[in-house]
Write a protein that holds these residues in place. Structure first.
Motif, PDB file in Angstrom:
ATOM      1  N   MET A  88      37.998  56.789  43.634  1.00  0.00           N
ATOM      2  CA  MET A  88      37.692  55.446  43.150  1.00  0.00           C
ATOM      3  C   MET A  88      37.688  54.465  44.316  1.00  0.00           C
ATOM      4  N   LYS A  89      36.773  53.495  44.254  1.00  0.00           N
ATOM      5  CA  LYS A  89      36.737  52.418  45.238  1.00  0.00           C
ATOM      6  C   LYS A  89      37.324  51.161  44.613  1.00  0.00           C
ATOM      7  N   MET A  90      38.076  50.413  45.433  1.00  0.00           N
ATOM      8  CA  MET A  90      38.747  49.217  44.939  1.00  0.00           C
ATOM      9  C   MET A  90      38.384  48.020  45.802  1.00  0.00           C
ATOM     10  N   ASP A  91      38.158  46.888  45.168  1.00  0.00           N
ATOM     11  CA  ASP A  91      37.965  45.614  45.866  1.00  0.00           C
ATOM     12  C   ASP A  91      38.870  44.604  45.171  1.00  0.00           C
ATOM     13  N   VAL A  92      40.072  44.474  45.703  1.00  0.00           N
ATOM     14  CA  VAL A  92      41.107  43.675  45.051  1.00  0.00           C
ATOM     15  C   VAL A  92      41.116  42.267  45.635  1.00  0.00           C
ATOM     16  N   LYS A  93      40.826  41.293  44.782  1.00  0.00           N
ATOM     17  CA  LYS A  93      40.754  39.901  45.218  1.00  0.00           C
ATOM     18  C   LYS A  93      41.558  39.017  44.264  1.00  0.00           C
ATOM     19  N   PRO A  94      42.445  38.213  44.817  1.00  0.00           N
ATOM     20  CA  PRO A  94      43.198  37.298  43.957  1.00  0.00           C
ATOM     21  C   PRO A  94      42.342  36.135  43.483  1.00  0.00           C
ATOM     22  N   VAL A  95      42.561  35.713  42.259  1.00  0.00           N
ATOM     23  CA  VAL A  95      41.930  34.508  41.750  1.00  0.00           C
ATOM     24  C   VAL A  95      42.701  33.313  42.299  1.00  0.00           C
ATOM     25  N   SER A  96      42.009  32.233  42.572  1.00  0.00           N
ATOM     26  CA  SER A  96      42.630  31.049  43.168  1.00  0.00           C
ATOM     27  C   SER A  96      43.886  30.638  42.405  1.00  0.00           C
ATOM     28  N   GLY A  97      44.987  30.514  43.150  1.00  0.00           N
ATOM     29  CA  GLY A  97      46.236  30.075  42.549  1.00  0.00           C
ATOM     30  C   GLY A  97      47.025  31.161  41.856  1.00  0.00           C
ATOM     31  N   LYS A  98      46.543  32.410  41.911  1.00  0.00           N
ATOM     32  CA  LYS A  98      47.236  33.501  41.244  1.00  0.00           C
ATOM     33  C   LYS A  98      47.531  34.634  42.228  1.00  0.00           C
ATOM     34  N   SER A  99      48.600  35.357  41.969  1.00  0.00           N
ATOM     35  CA  SER A  99      48.943  36.512  42.788  1.00  0.00           C
ATOM     36  C   SER A  99      48.278  37.764  42.210  1.00  0.00           C
ATOM     37  N   VAL A 100      48.178  38.791  43.044  1.00  0.00           N
ATOM     38  CA  VAL A 100      47.599  40.042  42.576  1.00  0.00           C
ATOM     39  C   VAL A 100      48.355  41.199  43.210  1.00  0.00           C
ATOM     40  N   SER A 101      48.632  42.205  42.411  1.00  0.00           N
ATOM     41  CA  SER A 101      49.311  43.396  42.892  1.00  0.00           C
ATOM     42  C   SER A 101      48.615  44.613  42.299  1.00  0.00           C
ATOM     43  N   PHE A 102      48.313  45.607  43.150  1.00  0.00           N
ATOM     44  CA  PHE A 102      47.611  46.797  42.678  1.00  0.00           C
ATOM     45  C   PHE A 102      48.193  48.034  43.344  1.00  0.00           C
ATOM     46  N   ILE A 104      47.682  52.485  43.243  1.00  0.00           N
ATOM     47  CA  ILE A 104      46.970  53.657  42.735  1.00  0.00           C
ATOM     48  C   ILE A 104      47.723  54.905  43.161  1.00  0.00           C
ATOM     49  N   LYS A 105      47.861  55.828  42.203  1.00  0.00           N
ATOM     50  CA  LYS A 105      48.603  57.060  42.458  1.00  0.00           C
ATOM     51  C   LYS A 105      47.719  58.265  42.184  1.00  0.00           C
ATOM     52  N   SER A 106      48.004  59.355  42.898  1.00  0.00           N
ATOM     53  CA  SER A 106      47.409  60.655  42.619  1.00  0.00           C
ATOM     54  C   SER A 106      48.525  61.679  42.735  1.00  0.00           C
ATOM     55  N   PRO A 107      48.266  62.938  42.402  1.00  0.00           N
ATOM     56  CA  PRO A 107      49.330  63.934  42.572  1.00  0.00           C
ATOM     57  C   PRO A 107      49.788  64.079  44.022  1.00  0.00           C
ATOM     58  N   ALA A 108      48.945  63.635  44.982  1.00  0.00           N
ATOM     59  CA  ALA A 108      49.273  63.820  46.400  1.00  0.00           C
ATOM     60  C   ALA A 108      49.892  62.599  47.048  1.00  0.00           C
ATOM     61  N   ALA A 109      49.455  61.380  46.667  1.00  0.00           N
ATOM     62  CA  ALA A 109      49.868  60.186  47.413  1.00  0.00           C
ATOM     63  C   ALA A 109      49.844  58.949  46.531  1.00  0.00           C
ATOM     64  N   THR A 110      50.401  57.870  47.092  1.00  0.00           N
ATOM     65  CA  THR A 110      50.417  56.560  46.439  1.00  0.00           C
ATOM     66  C   THR A 110      49.982  55.514  47.453  1.00  0.00           C
ATOM     67  N   ALA A 111      49.119  54.589  47.027  1.00  0.00           N
ATOM     68  CA  ALA A 111      48.677  53.499  47.899  1.00  0.00           C
ATOM     69  C   ALA A 111      48.759  52.194  47.129  1.00  0.00           C
ATOM     70  N   SER A 112      49.222  51.149  47.790  1.00  0.00           N
ATOM     71  CA  SER A 112      49.316  49.850  47.141  1.00  0.00           C
ATOM     72  C   SER A 112      48.740  48.783  48.049  1.00  0.00           C
ATOM     73  N   ILE A 113      48.155  47.741  47.443  1.00  0.00           N
ATOM     74  CA  ILE A 113      47.479  46.707  48.207  1.00  0.00           C
ATOM     75  C   ILE A 113      47.673  45.353  47.546  1.00  0.00           C
ATOM     76  N   ARG A 114      47.456  44.320  48.343  1.00  0.00           N
ATOM     77  CA  ARG A 114      47.461  42.952  47.836  1.00  0.00           C
ATOM     78  C   ARG A 114      46.285  42.217  48.476  1.00  0.00           C
ATOM     79  N   GLY A 115      45.148  42.279  47.831  1.00  0.00           N
ATOM     80  CA  GLY A 115      43.972  41.581  48.328  1.00  0.00           C
ATOM     81  C   GLY A 115      43.276  42.315  49.445  1.00  0.00           C
ATOM     82  N   THR A 116      42.654  43.463  49.141  1.00  0.00           N
ATOM     83  CA  THR A 116      41.957  44.264  50.141  1.00  0.00           C
ATOM     84  C   THR A 116      41.035  45.250  49.428  1.00  0.00           C
ATOM     85  N   SER A 117      40.326  46.074  50.204  1.00  0.00           N
ATOM     86  CA  SER A 117      39.409  47.029  49.586  1.00  0.00           C
ATOM     87  C   SER A 117      39.452  48.356  50.325  1.00  0.00           C
ATOM     88  N   GLY A 118      39.012  49.418  49.621  1.00  0.00           N
ATOM     89  CA  GLY A 118      38.991  50.742  50.222  1.00  0.00           C
ATOM     90  C   GLY A 118      38.646  51.791  49.197  1.00  0.00           C
TER      91      GLY A 118
END
Length: 222
Positions: A88-102, A104-118
């Motif tokens: 899956m591709k992600m493009d995580v963008k916060p809305v003005s004045g709001k925070s965002v937390s994301f 993603i997990k798989s059986p192999a690894a975990t990745a977390s981001i705050r306003g980024t893409s990959g």
């Protein structure tokens, strides 16, 4: 704090895309709003784009994800997904004045981001396109930051490799084939992600930037 249930909106799709309910699998439609706990499956040559707040998530063909956490209120969005198949591709963008937390997990690894893409795949390969990712194995024993233009993955032993640069012109996603001659005792894979070495018709896949040493024993036909 995050207390209210959010929604993931289907903004576009192609091919066969379904989500699971108590009554079975149902085809997705543009405009559908999905709740926390929804499982989505894409077929061959099929994709779907979900929107949560100002962020978009593109599920690749032959993938299955679960929206395991989806909460939202006036302060922001907190989302977590579990990828059991595909990528899956992600493009995580916060809305003005709001925070965002994301996360993603798989059986192999975990990745977390705050306003980024990959891009993240079920085997734990992460390609960071913008921003900074926090990456760890599924056991969470080793955590690393991955910045834009870098890639990271987990070895078959379970070890997390250090993030490495992905050159624009590199042969990412490709592989080469090499058959050793009688004069060769080693080869180097260079920048190619993997090389399939064949000898005595037995394939051996070698990862990028590695060298394989072989001992050649010729049968005595005398």
């Amino acid at each position: 704090c995050f207390a209210d249930s959010g929604k993931a909106e289907v903004v576009s799709f192609s091919g066969k895309v379904e989500y699971q309910t108590s009554e079975g699998w149902i085809p997705l439609k543009i405009g559908d709003e999905l709740n926390q706990g929804t499982i989505i499956s894409t077929g061959f040559k099929s994709t779907v784009v979900l929107k949560i707040g100002g962020s978009s998530f593109t599920v690749a063909p032959l993938s299955r994800i679960e929206i395991s956490k989806l909460v939202s209120n006036d302060t922001g969005h907190d989302t977590e997904m579990h990828l059991s198949t595909g990528k899956m591709k992600m493009d995580v963008k916060p809305v003005s004045g709001k925070s965002v937390s994301f996360k993603i997990k798989s059986p192999a690894a975990t990745a977390s981001i705050r306003g980024t893409s990959g891009e993240f795949s079920v085997d734990g390969i992460l390609k960071a396109e913008t921003g900074i990712w926090s990456y760890s194995s599924s056991t969470g024993k080793k955590q690393m930051n991955v910045v834009a233009g870098q890639q990271i993955h987990i070895e078959s032993t379970g070890a997390v490799v250090k993030p490495y640069d992905v050159a624009k012109d590199s042969a990412v996603g490709k592989s080469g084939t090499k058959t050793l001659t009688s004069e060769e005792t080693s080869i180097s894979t260079g920048n190619t992600p993997s090389v399939v070495v064949t000898m005595a018709e037995t394939p051996l896949i070698v990862k990028a930037n590695a060298t394989i040493e072989v001992e050649v024993v010729w049968p005595d036909n005398n």
